[in-house]
Design a protein around this motif. Structure first.
Motif, PDB file in Angstrom:
ATOM      1  N   GLY A 130       0.884  -1.272  -0.007  1.00 45.02           N
ATOM      2  CA  GLY A 130       0.015   0.113   0.126  1.00 45.02           C
ATOM      3  C   GLY A 130       1.006   1.264   0.128  1.00 45.02           C
ATOM      4  N   LEU A 131       0.396   2.443  -0.542  1.00 42.40           N
ATOM      5  CA  LEU A 131       0.996   3.422  -0.589  1.00 42.40           C
ATOM      6  C   LEU A 131       0.051   4.754   0.123  1.00 42.40           C
ATOM      7  CD1 LEU A 131       2.913   4.990  -3.358  1.00 42.40           C
ATOM      8  CD2 LEU A 131       1.083   6.304  -2.360  1.00 42.40           C
ATOM      9  N   SER A 132       0.754   5.402   1.034  1.00 40.29           N
ATOM     10  CA  SER A 132       0.149   6.593   1.766  1.00 40.29           C
ATOM     11  C   SER A 132      -1.019   6.101   2.639  1.00 40.29           C
ATOM     12  CB  SER A 132      -0.262   7.678   0.806  1.00 40.29           C
ATOM     13  OG  SER A 132      -0.636   8.801   1.537  1.00 40.29           O
ATOM     14  N   LEU A 133      -2.123   6.412   2.376  1.00 43.01           N
ATOM     15  CA  LEU A 133      -3.341   6.087   3.183  1.00 43.01           C
ATOM     16  C   LEU A 133      -3.486   4.474   3.120  1.00 43.01           C
ATOM     17  CD1 LEU A 133      -5.982   6.313   4.670  1.00 43.01           C
ATOM     18  CD2 LEU A 133      -7.219   6.781   2.547  1.00 43.01           C
ATOM     19  N   GLY A 134      -2.991   3.996   1.686  1.00 44.13           N
ATOM     20  CA  GLY A 134      -3.161   2.651   1.404  1.00 44.13           C
ATOM     21  C   GLY A 134      -2.057   1.624   2.347  1.00 44.13           C
ATOM     22  N   GLY A 135      -1.085   2.624   2.518  1.00 45.02           N
ATOM     23  CA  GLY A 135       0.191   1.689   3.730  1.00 45.02           C
ATOM     24  C   GLY A 135      -0.585   1.913   4.778  1.00 45.02           C
ATOM     25  N   MET A 136      -1.240   2.903   5.294  1.00 46.87           N
ATOM     26  CA  MET A 136      -1.917   2.805   6.626  1.00 46.87           C
ATOM     27  C   MET A 136      -2.766   1.642   6.819  1.00 46.87           C
ATOM     28  SD  MET A 136      -2.299   6.909   6.614  1.00 46.87           S
ATOM     29  CE  MET A 136      -1.262   8.033   6.360  1.00 46.87           C
ATOM     30  N   THR A 137      -3.687   1.619   5.631  1.00 46.34           N
ATOM     31  CA  THR A 137      -4.341   0.403   5.801  1.00 46.34           C
ATOM     32  C   THR A 137      -3.833  -1.066   5.906  1.00 46.34           C
ATOM     33  OG1 THR A 137      -6.154   1.652   4.264  1.00 46.34           O
ATOM     34  CG2 THR A 137      -6.659  -0.872   4.617  1.00 46.34           C
ATOM     35  N   ALA A 138      -2.759  -1.083   5.128  1.00 48.83           N
ATOM     36  CA  ALA A 138      -1.860  -2.250   5.051  1.00 48.83           C
ATOM     37  C   ALA A 138      -1.190  -2.592   6.415  1.00 48.83           C
ATOM     38  CB  ALA A 138      -0.838  -2.147   3.993  1.00 48.83           C
ATOM     39  N   MET A 139      -0.836  -1.460   7.163  1.00 48.91           N
ATOM     40  CA  MET A 139      -0.182  -1.649   8.528  1.00 48.91           C
ATOM     41  C   MET A 139      -1.465  -2.204   9.349  1.00 48.91           C
ATOM     42  SD  MET A 139       2.915   1.385   8.973  1.00 48.91           S
ATOM     43  CE  MET A 139       1.679   2.457   8.229  1.00 48.91           C
ATOM     44  N   TRP A 140      -2.490  -1.525   9.305  1.00 52.00           N
ATOM     45  CA  TRP A 140      -3.814  -2.020  10.144  1.00 52.00           C
ATOM     46  C   TRP A 140      -4.042  -3.256   9.831  1.00 52.00           C
ATOM     47  CZ3 TRP A 140      -8.187  -4.258   9.731  1.00 52.00           C
ATOM     48  CH2 TRP A 140      -9.345  -4.086  10.842  1.00 52.00           C
ATOM     49  N   LEU A 141      -3.894  -3.854   8.755  1.00 56.44           N
ATOM     50  CA  LEU A 141      -4.168  -5.351   8.446  1.00 56.44           C
ATOM     51  C   LEU A 141      -3.155  -6.101   8.831  1.00 56.44           C
ATOM     52  CD1 LEU A 141      -5.351  -5.106   4.603  1.00 56.44           C
ATOM     53  CD2 LEU A 141      -6.799  -5.770   6.312  1.00 56.44           C
ATOM     54  N   ALA A 142      -2.018  -5.653   8.725  1.00 59.80           N
ATOM     55  CA  ALA A 142      -0.840  -6.680   9.497  1.00 59.80           C
ATOM     56  C   ALA A 142      -0.863  -6.621  10.972  1.00 59.80           C
ATOM     57  CB  ALA A 142       0.485  -6.116   8.748  1.00 59.80           C
ATOM     58  N   ALA A 143      -1.540  -5.689  11.444  1.00 57.01           N
ATOM     59  CA  ALA A 143      -1.387  -5.644  13.069  1.00 57.01           C
ATOM     60  C   ALA A 143      -2.670  -6.313  13.502  1.00 57.01           C
ATOM     61  CB  ALA A 143      -1.332  -3.989  13.659  1.00 57.01           C
ATOM     62  N   HIS A 144      -3.872  -6.172  12.714  1.00 55.91           N
ATOM     63  CA  HIS A 144      -5.350  -6.472  13.342  1.00 55.91           C
ATOM     64  C   HIS A 144      -5.616  -7.961  12.819  1.00 55.91           C
ATOM     65  CE1 HIS A 144      -5.843  -2.893  15.860  1.00 55.91           C
ATOM     66  NE2 HIS A 144      -5.315  -2.257  14.894  1.00 55.91           N
ATOM     67  N   ALA A 145      -5.121  -8.223  11.316  1.00 55.68           N
ATOM     68  CA  ALA A 145      -5.529  -9.553  10.929  1.00 55.68           C
ATOM     69  C   ALA A 145      -4.279 -10.260  10.289  1.00 55.68           C
ATOM     70  CB  ALA A 145      -6.443  -9.270   9.702  1.00 55.68           C
ATOM     71  N   ALA A 146      -3.286 -10.497  11.115  1.00 48.10           N
ATOM     72  CA  ALA A 146      -2.222 -10.818  10.863  1.00 48.10           C
ATOM     73  C   ALA A 146      -2.236 -12.376  10.071  1.00 48.10           C
ATOM     74  CB  ALA A 146      -1.364 -10.862  12.134  1.00 48.10           C
ATOM     75  N   GLU A 147      -3.095 -13.066  10.410  1.00 49.81           N
ATOM     76  CA  GLU A 147      -3.182 -14.372   9.660  1.00 49.81           C
ATOM     77  C   GLU A 147      -3.583 -14.145   8.214  1.00 49.81           C
ATOM     78  OE1 GLU A 147      -7.172 -13.242  10.710  1.00 49.81           O
ATOM     79  OE2 GLU A 147      -5.419 -13.181  11.793  1.00 49.81           O
ATOM     80  N   ARG A 148      -4.060 -12.873   7.937  1.00 50.06           N
ATOM     81  CA  ARG A 148      -4.374 -12.588   6.358  1.00 50.06           C
ATOM     82  C   ARG A 148      -3.208 -12.144   5.596  1.00 50.06           C
ATOM     83  NH1 ARG A 148      -9.677 -12.800   5.912  1.00 50.06           N
ATOM     84  NH2 ARG A 148      -9.522 -13.314   4.062  1.00 50.06           N
ATOM     85  N   VAL A 149      -2.110 -11.765   6.376  1.00 51.74           N
ATOM     86  CA  VAL A 149      -0.933 -11.020   5.534  1.00 51.74           C
ATOM     87  C   VAL A 149       0.026 -11.777   5.457  1.00 51.74           C
ATOM     88  CG1 VAL A 149       0.305  -8.726   5.560  1.00 51.74           C
ATOM     89  CG2 VAL A 149      -2.142  -8.779   6.362  1.00 51.74           C
ATOM     90  N   ASP A 150       0.568 -12.061   4.443  1.00 48.86           N
ATOM     91  CA  ASP A 150       2.020 -12.719   4.216  1.00 48.86           C
ATOM     92  C   ASP A 150       3.067 -11.826   4.437  1.00 48.86           C
ATOM     93  OD1 ASP A 150       4.062 -14.751   3.604  1.00 48.86           O
ATOM     94  OD2 ASP A 150       3.044 -15.339   1.939  1.00 48.86           O
ATOM     95  N   ARG A 151       3.421 -11.001   3.170  1.00 45.34           N
ATOM     96  CA  ARG A 151       4.527 -10.300   3.274  1.00 45.34           C
ATOM     97  C   ARG A 151       3.993  -8.717   3.078  1.00 45.34           C
ATOM     98  NH1 ARG A 151      10.120 -12.013   2.531  1.00 45.34           N
ATOM     99  NH2 ARG A 151      10.203 -14.411   2.755  1.00 45.34           N
ATOM    100  N   LEU A 152       4.671  -7.575   3.458  1.00 45.00           N
ATOM    101  CA  LEU A 152       4.215  -6.494   3.589  1.00 45.00           C
ATOM    102  C   LEU A 152       5.248  -5.379   2.998  1.00 45.00           C
ATOM    103  CD1 LEU A 152       1.813  -5.113   4.916  1.00 45.00           C
ATOM    104  CD2 LEU A 152       3.454  -4.560   6.826  1.00 45.00           C
ATOM    105  N   VAL A 153       4.610  -4.515   2.167  1.00 46.85           N
ATOM    106  CA  VAL A 153       5.444  -3.492   1.488  1.00 46.85           C
ATOM    107  C   VAL A 153       4.769  -2.179   1.668  1.00 46.85           C
ATOM    108  CG1 VAL A 153       6.603  -2.551  -0.571  1.00 46.85           C
ATOM    109  CG2 VAL A 153       6.288  -5.063  -0.306  1.00 46.85           C
ATOM    110  N   LEU A 154       5.383  -1.248   2.227  1.00 47.81           N
ATOM    111  CA  LEU A 154       4.833   0.171   2.360  1.00 47.81           C
ATOM    112  C   LEU A 154       5.530   1.154   1.847  1.00 47.81           C
ATOM    113  CD1 LEU A 154       4.709  -0.632   6.260  1.00 47.81           C
ATOM    114  CD2 LEU A 154       2.815  -0.928   4.767  1.00 47.81           C
TER     115      LEU A 154
END
Length: 258
Positions: free
Chosen positions: A89-113
């Motif tokens: 995710g980029l900008s607001l998309g990166g914020m959403t991506a961080m939320w997903l990785a923190a609150h739905a960790a089982e759904r996120v494999d690798r993360l690029v911000l």
């Protein structure tokens, strides 16, 4: 928080490849990722979407919360039968991506911000921008936004691309843009970063006036094992301005090869 909405999405790449979810910036629609598709849609099943209030997605009234945006993304993955995905995710998309990785960790494999922040104040600036957009429309801010998205050199060399970006911002519904401004105004992810376990690459634009490299450095320092890459010759929309380098970094971070 409000009920999740069924966001408009598009898929590219083999349906049986590892899933990669791309999440766009405030004021952008899924077309902002076009420079990534030729490189990423071979190794990955690329899923991109218009955030609520943007593009062809529903436009709920009122203030949005980051959790709303995160639950919309989870709902999309559920509808597509994707149990786990890489997320970029980029900008607001990166914020959403961080939320997903923190609150739905089982759904996120690798993360690029890309070009994002865990806390982006002052709050009053987002409230004022939302008020302006509600009064005058997104066209009133499109020029100033795109001037921060790309460097002056890129703008001078690529006037048609810059005009396309301005049109994209101006086409964003005012109610949706203002609602998403509220999500940034209220957002503070700093306490969540230490709980992220997904292997994480943070990319900052060296010339980004919206989320300068120190914002990316703070994220990389707080997420266990995260790496920081500062991209030269890039402002806020770094993946758009420097697509070849951005695509290489994404592929390397996700262990994909073109």
């Amino acid at each position: 928080m409000s009920a999740a909405v069924a966001v408009h999405h598009r898929e590219d790449g083999p349906p049986d490849a590892p899933a990669l979810l791309l999440i766009n910036s405030l004021g952008a629609d899924l077309s902002m990722w076009e420079p990534q598709i030729p490189a990423l849609a071979g190794p990955f099943r690329v899923i991109r979407y218009d955030a609520r209030g943007h593009g062809r997605s529903p436009v709920p009234p009122g203030r949005y919360a980051l959790a709303d945006l995160g639950r919309d993304a989870l709902g999309l993955l559920d509808r597509l039968g994707v149990a786990r995905a890489h997320v970029c995710g980029l900008s607001l998309g990166g914020m959403t991506a961080m939320w997903l990785a923190a609150h739905a960790a089982e759904r996120v494999d690798r993360l690029v911000l890309f070009c994002t922040s865990a806390l982006l104040g002052p709050r009053s600036a987002w409230a004022e921008r939302a008020e302006l957009v509600r009064a005058e429309g997104t066209a009133a801010v499109a020029g100033a936004i795109v001037a921060r998205w790309v460097t002056a050199g890129y703008a001078a060399a690529h006037p048609a691309a810059v005009a396309t970006l301005r049109d994209m911002v101006a086409a964003t519904p005012a109610i949706g843009y203002a609602g998403a401004c509220a999500a940034v105004e209220d957002m503070d992810l700093r306490a969540d970063l230490s709980s992220i376990r997904a292997p994480t690459l943070v990319v900052a634009g060296a010339d980004d006036p919206a989320t300068p490299p120190e914002h990316g450095a703070a994220i990389a320092a707080a997420v266990p094992g995260a790496r920081l890459q500062v991209l030269a010759g890039a402002a806020h929309l770094a993946s758009f301005e420097q697509p070849a380098t951005a695509n290489r970094l994404i592929l390397e971070a996700l262990d994909g090869r073109s």
